[in-house]
Scaffold this active site. Structure first.
Site, short mmCIF file in Angstrom:
data_model
loop_
_atom_site.label_atom_id
_atom_site.label_comp_id
_atom_site.label_asym_id
_atom_site.label_seq_id
_atom_site.Cartn_x
_atom_site.Cartn_y
_atom_site.Cartn_z
N ARG A 1 9.87 -11.60 -2.56
CA ARG A 1 9.14 -13.30 -1.72
C ARG A 1 9.27 -14.13 -3.01
NH1 ARG A 1 8.22 -12.16 3.16
NH2 ARG A 1 6.47 -10.24 3.36
N CYS B 1 15.81 -2.10 11.36
CA CYS B 1 15.70 -1.32 9.90
C CYS B 1 17.37 -1.44 9.72
CB CYS B 1 15.70 -0.93 9.20
SG CYS B 1 13.39 -0.61 9.89
N GLY C 1 2.12 -9.13 6.24
CA GLY C 1 1.21 -8.40 6.41
C GLY C 1 1.87 -7.47 7.39
N ARG D 1 -5.83 2.04 -1.34
CA ARG D 1 -6.43 2.74 0.00
C ARG D 1 -5.87 2.91 1.19
NH1 ARG D 1 -6.36 -1.90 4.13
NH2 ARG D 1 -5.15 -3.27 3.73
N CYS E 1 6.14 0.42 2.32
CA CYS E 1 7.11 -0.13 1.40
C CYS E 1 6.36 -0.99 1.59
CB CYS E 1 8.14 0.05 1.93
SG CYS E 1 9.31 -0.98 3.46
#
Ligand code: ZN
Lengths: 385, 132
Positions: free
Chosen positions: A16, A80, A113, A186, A198
């Protein structure tokens, strides 16, 4: 054989990067690949750019910044497998004699997200039928039935790839993880935990391809060994498999429909005149931990049902018989859709040249890259030296 | 009032059904309705109403709201096999994966997702555990 060699590769790390644009990252990767290939302005006759979220004329924006336009620049979207699709188009054009040198790159900045895909209709989103990880989870659950894959196996895939990624400076996560940490994260969609998925992220990768006839017979002194593109194949899905990456709303009660990955791998092995037994190193789609194991079976690294045993044997870890995802895979690098396939190719070219340091697969001569995703699109590339 | 999340997918009567089609050439069933058979490319499959019950083939639960979704979480998500030889991807009314088992009977239900701007219940198809 395609008669095409890899003249240079370049990469912008995956991660990022606040304030860095899709164009910035593309420029970084392309500049590095052109430099390595010794190609300057006017030295390539076409460019193919893979991107899924980059928007209109992503490739043109990158090459405009570099002062290198005028040639055809084609943006390619294949989910992808966008970079694999771009590579296939470039290799085909070179093999046909249309060009002698072609630039292929991919650049991407994914939203944060759960990936929102324009693939789905608005009503499918409204009905909760567009949750991408839930399709991964259903595939993982079926893999438990067909191949005896447990949550422990899924955790071991993550542990393996994160261990590999710890020595990859281009990876988003460069820290090892324990099985306990994976299983304590989680649950996103049972049986998949957060760390088994990923991270969609940002990055770029670039490759310069050259027709072999135009390359010197042996590499000049001081340059790394020649890497040859033995096959670059893209395939889509056949109808009927409810769990296909085409994400249909229904399918047949027929488990024998070949997957797009199997179609692409079979064609790539045929084109290269090689088979799974010839491979020394593999980079495969590990969008989630189960996906890597499915790839083992669909590519033919093991027999159907044999993926859990292949993983448990240690053969696919660094130091094993056939290391898979020595780069750390998407589980370590993250997944910038348009760049991920070429990121694998960059890793494998460096593996074949012996440039990978702590994560080097010793003596690797034959390498396979695999990506698969929405469409469906599956791309398989085979490289040799 | 109830409004369908999308017309043409299901009937919302006392005994709901899914609206599919069947190819007159190869016999395959489709959902949703197709105007060309995806398996053999024959045009104009005949419209059919699919069986309202089947068996559970795969399942999970969605624990974070996916893009564009305004309903409750968690919710069940899975694949149900119908006797026509077709597997349907659908919401499940059971959101605890541990409460479900492979091959168990499932029945079609029409369930509310959320209320729209006019206060209507937006409804969709789902499968619920059925009587054995
Ligand atoms: Zn048909």
């Amino acid at each position: 054989m395609t008669g095409v060699v890899i003249a240079g590769v370049g990469m912008h790390p995956f991660g990022r990067f606040e304030g860095v644009t899709t164009t910035d990252m593309g420029v970084h990767a392309v500049r590095a690949a052109l430099h390595e290939a010794g190609v300057a302005r006017g030295g390539f006759q076409a460019a193919f750019c893979g991107t899924a979220y980059g928007g209109v004329a992503t490739g043109h924006k990158v090459l405009s910044r570099l002062g290198m336009t005028g040639m055809p620049i084609v943006d390619v979207e294949a989910g992808c497998a966008s970079g694999g699709a771009a590579l296939m188009l470039a290799a085909g054009a070179l093999a046909a004699g249309q060009y002698d040198t072609v630039l292929v790159f991919g650049t991407e900045k994914m939203p944060r997200g759960i990936i929102r895909s324009s693939f789905f209709d608005p009503w499918q989103e409204e009905a909760g039928l567009a949750a991408t990880p839930s399709f991964f989870a259903l595939r993982a659950q079926r893999l438990a039935v067909t191949s005896g894959v447990t949550k422990d196996h899924l955790a071991q895939v993550v542990v393996k790839n994160r261990r590999h990624g710890a020595s990859n400076p281009d990876a988003m996560f460069q820290k090892e993880i324990t099985p306990e940490e994976v299983l304590a994260s989680r649950v996103i969609c049972e049986p998949l935990h957060l760390f088994m998925l990923c991270s969609p992220n940002e990055g770029a990768a670039a490759v310069v391809l050259r027709r072999q006839a135009d390359s010197p017979g042996s590499p000049p002194p001081r340059s790394p060994p020649h890497v040859t593109l033995a096959a670059a194949v893209l395939r889509s899905h056949l109808p009927g498999s409810v769990l296909s990456e085409s994400t249909p709303m229904s399918g047949l009660t027929d488990d024998a429909v070949p997957s797009p990955t199997t179609l692409a791998a079979t064609a790539a092995f045929e084109e290269a005149g090689l088979g799974p037994a010839d491979l020394d190193v593999v980079e495969c789609q590990d969008t989630d931990a189960a996906r890597e194991l499915i790839s083992y079976e669909e590519i033919g690294l093991c027999a159907p049902g044999g993926s859990a045993a292949l993983l448990a044997s240690g053969d696919t870890a660094l130091g094993g018989r056939l290391p898979v995802n020595p780069s750390g895979g998407l589980l370590s690098k993250g997944e910038p859709l348009g760049a991920s396939a070429l990121g694998q190719v960059v890793e494998l070219v460096r593996q074949l040249r012996g440039q990978c340091g702590d994560r080097q697969v010793d003596g690797a001569r034959v390498a396979l890259s695999h990506t698969v995703g929405r469409g469906a699109n599956a791309g398989v590339v085979i490289l040799t030296r | 009032m109830r409004t369908m999340v999308q017309p043409g997918l299901f009937t919302d009567g006392e005994v709901p059904t899914l609206l599919g089609s069947r190819c007159t050439a190869c016999g395959a069933h489709h959902f949703p309705r197709h105007d060309t058979c995806p398996y053999c490319a024959t045009e104009d499959p005949v419209p059919v109403e699919l069986a309202g019950s089947g068996t559970l083939w795969a399942w999970t639960a969605v624990t974070s709201p996916p893009p564009g979704y305004q309903g409750e979480i968690p919710y069940g998500f899975g694949i149900v096999e119908l006797p026509e030889g077709i597997r349907i991807i659908a919401r499940l009314t059971e959101s605890d994966p541990a409460a479900l088992a492979a091959g168990q009977p499932m029945e079609l239900r029409i369930v509310a997702l959320h209320a729209d701007a006019e206060g209507n219940d937006v409804v969709t198809y789902a499968f619920a555990p059925g009587a054995p």
